[in-house]
Design a protein around this motif. Structure first.
Motif, PDB file in Angstrom:
ATOM      1  N   ASP A  69     -24.118  -3.220   2.007  1.00 17.32           N
ATOM      2  CA  ASP A  69     -22.843  -2.805   1.402  1.00 17.32           C
ATOM      3  C   ASP A  69     -21.848  -2.573   2.534  1.00 17.32           C
ATOM      4  O   ASP A  69     -21.948  -1.585   3.271  1.00 17.32           O
ATOM      5  N   LEU A  70     -20.892  -3.481   2.688  1.00 21.51           N
ATOM      6  CA  LEU A  70     -19.889  -3.400   3.747  1.00 21.51           C
ATOM      7  C   LEU A  70     -18.522  -3.188   3.105  1.00 21.51           C
ATOM      8  O   LEU A  70     -18.080  -3.996   2.284  1.00 21.51           O
ATOM      9  N   ARG A  71     -17.833  -2.097   3.491  1.00 19.42           N
ATOM     10  CA  ARG A  71     -16.541  -1.757   2.885  1.00 19.42           C
ATOM     11  C   ARG A  71     -15.499  -1.539   3.976  1.00 19.42           C
ATOM     12  O   ARG A  71     -15.780  -0.939   5.015  1.00 19.42           O
ATOM     13  N   ARG A  72     -14.271  -2.008   3.689  1.00 12.39           N
ATOM     14  CA  ARG A  72     -13.155  -1.850   4.608  1.00 12.39           C
ATOM     15  C   ARG A  72     -11.931  -1.375   3.824  1.00 12.39           C
ATOM     16  O   ARG A  72     -11.600  -1.926   2.775  1.00 12.39           O
ATOM     17  N   ASN A  73     -11.278  -0.356   4.342  1.00 13.25           N
ATOM     18  CA  ASN A  73     -10.036   0.143   3.747  1.00 13.25           C
ATOM     19  C   ASN A  73      -9.049   0.475   4.853  1.00 13.25           C
ATOM     20  O   ASN A  73      -9.421   1.041   5.884  1.00 13.25           O
ATOM     21  N   TRP A  74      -7.775   0.138   4.646  1.00 11.61           N
ATOM     22  CA  TRP A  74      -6.728   0.551   5.556  1.00 11.61           C
ATOM     23  C   TRP A  74      -5.466   0.844   4.753  1.00 11.61           C
ATOM     24  O   TRP A  74      -5.266   0.337   3.655  1.00 11.61           O
ATOM     25  N   GLY A  75      -4.652   1.698   5.319  1.00 15.35           N
ATOM     26  CA  GLY A  75      -3.431   2.071   4.610  1.00 15.35           C
ATOM     27  C   GLY A  75      -2.362   2.563   5.560  1.00 15.35           C
ATOM     28  O   GLY A  75      -2.649   3.074   6.649  1.00 15.35           O
ATOM     29  N   LEU A  76      -1.125   2.393   5.134  1.00 15.58           N
ATOM     30  CA  LEU A  76       0.034   2.896   5.869  1.00 15.58           C
ATOM     31  C   LEU A  76       0.727   3.923   4.983  1.00 15.58           C
ATOM     32  O   LEU A  76       1.202   3.599   3.888  1.00 15.58           O
ATOM     33  N   ASN A  77       0.739   5.164   5.457  1.00 17.60           N
ATOM     34  CA  ASN A  77       1.251   6.276   4.665  1.00 17.60           C
ATOM     35  C   ASN A  77       2.497   6.865   5.308  1.00 17.60           C
ATOM     36  O   ASN A  77       2.638   6.894   6.529  1.00 17.60           O
ATOM     37  N   THR A  78       3.375   7.360   4.459  1.00 22.62           N
ATOM     38  CA  THR A  78       4.586   8.029   4.919  1.00 22.62           C
ATOM     39  C   THR A  78       4.722   9.350   4.181  1.00 22.62           C
ATOM     40  O   THR A  78       4.128   9.558   3.114  1.00 22.62           O
ATOM     41  N   GLY A  79       5.520  10.233   4.738  1.00 20.63           N
ATOM     42  CA  GLY A  79       5.754  11.502   4.063  1.00 20.63           C
ATOM     43  C   GLY A  79       6.699  12.380   4.855  1.00 20.63           C
ATOM     44  O   GLY A  79       7.050  12.102   6.004  1.00 20.63           O
TER      45      GLY A  79
ATOM     46  N   GLN B 175       2.003   6.001  -0.035  1.00 17.98           N
ATOM     47  CA  GLN B 175       1.318   4.877   0.608  1.00 17.98           C
ATOM     48  C   GLN B 175       2.144   3.625   0.327  1.00 17.98           C
ATOM     49  O   GLN B 175       2.340   3.241  -0.829  1.00 17.98           O
ATOM     50  N   VAL B 176       2.638   3.010   1.402  1.00 16.17           N
ATOM     51  CA  VAL B 176       3.528   1.862   1.240  1.00 16.17           C
ATOM     52  C   VAL B 176       2.788   0.537   1.408  1.00 16.17           C
ATOM     53  O   VAL B 176       3.236  -0.488   0.886  1.00 16.17           O
ATOM     54  N   LEU B 177       1.680   0.548   2.124  1.00 17.36           N
ATOM     55  CA  LEU B 177       0.868  -0.655   2.285  1.00 17.36           C
ATOM     56  C   LEU B 177      -0.594  -0.269   2.209  1.00 17.36           C
ATOM     57  O   LEU B 177      -0.988   0.837   2.601  1.00 17.36           O
ATOM     58  N   GLU B 178      -1.424  -1.218   1.713  1.00 18.74           N
ATOM     59  CA  GLU B 178      -2.861  -0.930   1.553  1.00 18.74           C
ATOM     60  C   GLU B 178      -3.634  -2.232   1.583  1.00 18.74           C
ATOM     61  O   GLU B 178      -3.149  -3.283   1.137  1.00 18.74           O
ATOM     62  N   GLY B 179      -4.830  -2.180   2.162  1.00 20.06           N
ATOM     63  CA  GLY B 179      -5.719  -3.331   2.170  1.00 20.06           C
ATOM     64  C   GLY B 179      -7.151  -2.889   1.979  1.00 20.06           C
ATOM     65  O   GLY B 179      -7.524  -1.761   2.332  1.00 20.06           O
ATOM     66  N   HIS B 180      -7.992  -3.767   1.394  1.00 25.51           N
ATOM     67  CA  HIS B 180      -9.371  -3.395   1.113  1.00 25.51           C
ATOM     68  C   HIS B 180     -10.235  -4.643   1.026  1.00 25.51           C
ATOM     69  O   HIS B 180      -9.766  -5.729   0.702  1.00 25.51           O
TER      70      HIS B 180
ATOM     71  N   SER C 241      -2.967   2.052  -5.280  1.00 23.62           N
ATOM     72  CA  SER C 241      -2.733   1.243  -4.090  1.00 23.62           C
ATOM     73  C   SER C 241      -1.445   1.648  -3.386  1.00 23.62           C
ATOM     74  O   SER C 241      -1.435   1.891  -2.174  1.00 23.62           O
ATOM     75  N   GLU C 242      -0.347   1.703  -4.100  1.00 19.60           N
ATOM     76  CA  GLU C 242       0.935   2.075  -3.531  1.00 19.60           C
ATOM     77  C   GLU C 242       1.562   3.153  -4.409  1.00 19.60           C
ATOM     78  O   GLU C 242       1.611   3.015  -5.626  1.00 19.60           O
ATOM     79  N   PHE C 243       2.028   4.208  -3.771  1.00 20.78           N
ATOM     80  CA  PHE C 243       2.584   5.327  -4.538  1.00 20.78           C
ATOM     81  C   PHE C 243       3.494   6.144  -3.629  1.00 20.78           C
ATOM     82  O   PHE C 243       3.469   6.031  -2.398  1.00 20.78           O
ATOM     83  N   GLN C 244       4.281   6.995  -4.260  1.00 23.58           N
ATOM     84  CA  GLN C 244       5.130   7.954  -3.558  1.00 23.58           C
ATOM     85  C   GLN C 244       5.200   9.201  -4.427  1.00 23.58           C
ATOM     86  O   GLN C 244       5.790   9.195  -5.505  1.00 23.58           O
ATOM     87  N   ASP C 245       4.564  10.264  -3.985  1.00 22.24           N
ATOM     88  CA  ASP C 245       4.490  11.506  -4.751  1.00 22.24           C
ATOM     89  C   ASP C 245       5.359  12.573  -4.088  1.00 22.24           C
ATOM     90  O   ASP C 245       5.451  12.661  -2.856  1.00 22.24           O
TER      91      ASP C 245
ATOM     92  N   LEU D 263       8.908  14.553   9.485  1.00 20.71           N
ATOM     93  CA  LEU D 263       8.599  13.231   8.960  1.00 20.71           C
ATOM     94  C   LEU D 263       7.347  12.707   9.642  1.00 20.71           C
ATOM     95  O   LEU D 263       7.090  13.020  10.814  1.00 20.71           O
ATOM     96  N   PHE D 264       6.557  11.901   8.922  1.00 19.88           N
ATOM     97  CA  PHE D 264       5.392  11.296   9.562  1.00 19.88           C
ATOM     98  C   PHE D 264       5.174   9.884   9.034  1.00 19.88           C
ATOM     99  O   PHE D 264       5.513   9.548   7.894  1.00 19.88           O
ATOM    100  N   LEU D 265       4.588   9.088   9.900  1.00 20.33           N
ATOM    101  CA  LEU D 265       4.153   7.736   9.577  1.00 20.33           C
ATOM    102  C   LEU D 265       2.720   7.618  10.080  1.00 20.33           C
ATOM    103  O   LEU D 265       2.455   7.829  11.267  1.00 20.33           O
ATOM    104  N   ARG D 266       1.781   7.317   9.173  1.00 22.46           N
ATOM    105  CA  ARG D 266       0.358   7.372   9.513  1.00 22.46           C
ATOM    106  C   ARG D 266      -0.335   6.071   9.117  1.00 22.46           C
ATOM    107  O   ARG D 266      -0.164   5.573   8.001  1.00 22.46           O
ATOM    108  N   TYR D 267      -1.145   5.592  10.052  1.00 20.71           N
ATOM    109  CA  TYR D 267      -1.991   4.417   9.789  1.00 20.71           C
ATOM    110  C   TYR D 267      -3.451   4.856   9.869  1.00 20.71           C
ATOM    111  O   TYR D 267      -3.869   5.515  10.827  1.00 20.71           O
ATOM    112  N   THR D 268      -4.248   4.512   8.863  1.00 18.62           N
ATOM    113  CA  THR D 268      -5.667   4.853   8.850  1.00 18.62           C
ATOM    114  C   THR D 268      -6.475   3.599   8.511  1.00 18.62           C
ATOM    115  O   THR D 268      -6.038   2.750   7.733  1.00 18.62           O
ATOM    116  N   ARG D 269      -7.648   3.548   9.093  1.00 17.75           N
ATOM    117  CA  ARG D 269      -8.565   2.438   8.816  1.00 17.75           C
ATOM    118  C   ARG D 269      -9.975   3.002   8.750  1.00 17.75           C
ATOM    119  O   ARG D 269     -10.402   3.757   9.633  1.00 17.75           O
TER     120      ARG D 269
END
Length: 696
Positions: free
Chosen positions: A680-690, A144-149, A159-163, A661-667
């Motif tokens: 209770d209002l929650r928002r999460n988004w992330g940009l993942n690579t692999g 995960q290269v970018l993340e928001g919440h 938040s940001e990792f590469q496994d 290869l993949f590039l994925r955006y989720t919200r």
């Protein structure tokens, strides 16, 4: 010798003897054939000499002899002497494996005629008849290269990792002089320790690179020896398909008698420690199975197995939980029989087991106190499954056949029965069942009825529970009713029904039981589905209704009803584009609390393969849950967008290495609305690579 003169061509005279004995014009010698001048059944070294024998010597003017192995011409290396062809020792090494020497007669005008083939078995350079080594490697990366919440407390654990993870496999095969050795092993390496194989056991001490499983076998004649991760056992009440690490051997006397011996760990193992599975004295299983199959050419006609088992196990505790380690031990003996007629119209499987079970004393558990020892118990278990095919492939018409089979089942497991390697055997239970299965063409149906009873010894202070279970399934592909050319607008219809009634036989004496504590519950389930399938579109609808009806005294209104509707539609206007839409509506009614809960879901997914190696996936789904009376309302919206690219890298032998290869955006948007409390209002988004790289 009498010679009679006859006129010869040109006015001369020839003796008649010469005329009778001279070859006629246009005649030929006897046809050439070839045989091996060595034992073709034996394996030879790559540099061993070869001799071939011709049926006769090659005459002048007949041409030459050519010898080929596959497409390789070895003719220049052969020496022709009279009726012999010799390949010298130490010449060009012969190709390894099972080959054939193809021998041809080549005429002076270049015409080839095959005169024979000779088998040639050549050892590998290492001296084996067969020698194979097949590695497998898969490297995975996810990050995960970018993340928001939102809000701040909704921050994810990472938040940001590469496994990275590595799956490594190795298989080998070596054969020589009737000996066959096979090995296979799999390994897992990870950079994120919680994903390690033994993290649940060792936490931060778990190795990042670990052995997942391995198996090595040696076979010679009628004997097979195995070491590693095994699966052993075929008796359902003693040990059946148990997976563990250990040693086993199979000894065969001809094709009719076999003996299997096994010693293995008391549970499935991974990792480098305890490689043979027998390193923990209180956690080992030993078994032996003697099999008799007097009709090996008619499988299923008769097979008798006699089993013996002795096992000790210790409960396995994870690193995050405490546990009282209590040893268990069981010793069992049993028989299993499979009988059937040669036509397989009738088949019987039956078995009986006798087991002695105990909890050995444990000083660690006693902690210095005096405990009442657990008395060992010896109990039995039996079963049989009988199937009779009343109709089998009965031709009603040239294109329509019918099948009908009836099965009868019985199983009884005594009270307190337990085998440490057969936890699925439920003690103190007797079950009897009947099953009818039939089909006419593509239309099939099945009906099953089962009756069960516990408290087999009828102890008056223990609750006796009876169960009655009925299930039915039918599938009708309407298109099949119109012959081979089935209209796509005709769907596949299927319906399933089940009803389970569990109730107490009576109120137990003593123990403070009242009728309210005696269960009496009926559970029913109906499922109706309709499915269409065409070249460019597909659709389906499923309706499910399940209910729970409590009938015991004082709980008559503790009932629940669930109704679910599912609709799905798929469309492929072109081969590279696929669009799917699914919707669901689920309602649950709790009659005891007069509460109704409704859940709506709508989702769509599009897949566009804009090149042979590239794809774009986009999806949106929304789920909303609300209850009556209005105590809370929840809604979740998920958006996904993924771009993937496949790559062909390099070729190793017949295998091509690939990568993806993949590039994925989720919200994700999750809202929980509470009428009388804070929302209770929650928002999460992330940009993942692999990526995934597969080699070999």
């Amino acid at each position: 010798m009498l010679e009679v003169a006859v006129p010869a061509l040109g006015g001369g005279w020839l003796p008649l003897f010469w005329v009778l004995t001279a070859p006629a014009a246009g005649s030929s010698q006897a046809p050439l054939t070839v045989t091996a001048g060595f034992d073709a059944a034996l394996w030879r070294a790559p540099d061993a000499p070869i001799e071939l024998r011709l049926s006769r010597a090659l005459e002048s003017g007949e041409g030459r002899i050519a010898v080929l192995v596959g497409l390789v011409d070895l003719s220049p290396l052969f020496t022709v002497t009279e009726d012999r062809l010799s390949y010298p020792q130490g010449a060009v090494p012969l190709p390894s494996g099972d080959n054939e020497l193809a021998v041809y007669s080549v005429s002076p005008n270049g015409a080839w005629q095959e005169i024979g083939r000779v088998p040639l078995r050549v050892l590998r350079p290492t001296g084996f008849e067969q020698a194979e080594l097949r590695p497998k490697l898969t490297l995975n990366s996810k990050g995960q290269v970018l993340e928001g919440h939102q809000p701040a407390g909704n921050r994810p654990p990472r938040s940001e990792f590469q496994d990275f993870s590595l799956n490594l496999g190795l298989q080998s095969l070596h054969v020589r002089n009737g000996w066959t050795v096979r090995t296979q092993s799999n390994f897992l390496g990870v950079t994120n320790r919680p994903e390690a194989l033994r993290f649940g056991e060792r936490a931060d001490q778990a190795p990042r690179f670990d052995l997942s499983d391995y198996l090595a076998t040696v076979e010679h004649g009628g004997a097979l020896i195995s070491a590693g991760n095994l699966s052993y056992g075929s008796h359902r009440h003693i040990i059946s398909g148990f997976e563990g690490r250990g040693l086993s051997t199979v000894l065969r006397a001809g094709t009719a008698v076999s003996l299997t011996l096994a010693g293995m760990s008391g549970s499935k193992l991974v990792g480098w420690s305890n490689p043979l599975g027998l390193g923990v004295a209180g956690h080992r299983l030993f078994g032996a199975t003697l099999g008799l199959d007097p009709f090996p050419r008619r499988p299923g006609t008769f097979r008798l197995e006699v089993s013996w088992f002795n096992g000790n196990v210790l409960p396995q505790a994870g690193f995050s939980q405490g546990a009282v380690i209590e040893a268990e031990h069981s010793r069992s003996a049993g028989v299993r029989l499979n009988v059937g007629d040669p036509s397989r119209r009738i088949a019987l499987e039956a078995g009986y087991a006798r087991t002695r079970f105990t909890n050995p004393s444990d000083p660690t558990l006693a902690q210095g106190d005096t405990l009442v020892p657990v008395e060992p118990v010896t109990r039995g278990a039996r079963y049989f499954d009988l199937t009779y095919n009343l109709l089998r492939s009965l031709q009603l018409t040239p294109s329509l056949s019918a099948n009908l089979a009836v099965s009868v089942r019985h199983e009884r497991v005594d009270p307190l029965y337990r085998s440490v390697a057969a936890p699925q055997a439920q003690a103190d239970l007797e079950q009897n069942g009947l099953q009818i299965t039939g089909a006419v063409g593509a239309v099939s149906a099945q009906v099953t009825h089962t009756r069960g009873r516990d408290n087999l010894e009828g102890i008056p202070t223990i609750l006796t529970t009876l169960s009655r279970s009925t299930a039915a399934n039918v599938a009708v592909p309407l298109g099949s009713l119109f012959g081979p050319r089935q209209p796509s607008w005709l769907p596949l219809l299927s319906y399933g029904f089940s009803r389970i009634h569990q109730f107490g036989e009576s109120v137990p004496t003593l123990g403070g039981f009242t009728p309210t504590f005696v269960p009496d519950q009926v559970s029913t389930n109906h499922t109706l589905s309709v499915a269409w399938q065409a070249a460019r579109w597909r659709a389906g609808y499923q309706l499910n209704r399940s209910s729970q009806d409590n009938r015991q005294e004082g709980r008559e209104r503790s009932d629940m009803v669930n109704l679910t509707n599912n609709l799905s539609v798929g469309l492929s206007p072109v081969a590279a584009l696929d669009i799917a839409v699914d919707a669901a509506l689920e309602g649950t009614e709790n009659r005891e609390f007069s509460q109704r809960t409704s859940t709506w879901r709508l989702g769509t997914l599009m897949t566009w393969r804009f090149t042979q190696m590239s794809a774009l996936v986009a999806g949106v789904s929304r789920t909303r849950t609300a209850d009556e009376p209005r105590t809370n309302q929840q809604s979740n919206t998920e958006v996904q967008l993924e771009l993937s690219q496949r790559l062909n890298l390099f070729r190793t032998g017949s295998t091509r290495s690939r990568a993806q290869l993949f590039l994925r955006y989720t919200r994700l948007m999750a809202d929980r609305l509470v009428p009388l409390g804070p929302n209770d209002l929650r928002r999460n988004w992330g940009l993942n690579t692999g990526f995934t790289l597969t080699a070999f």
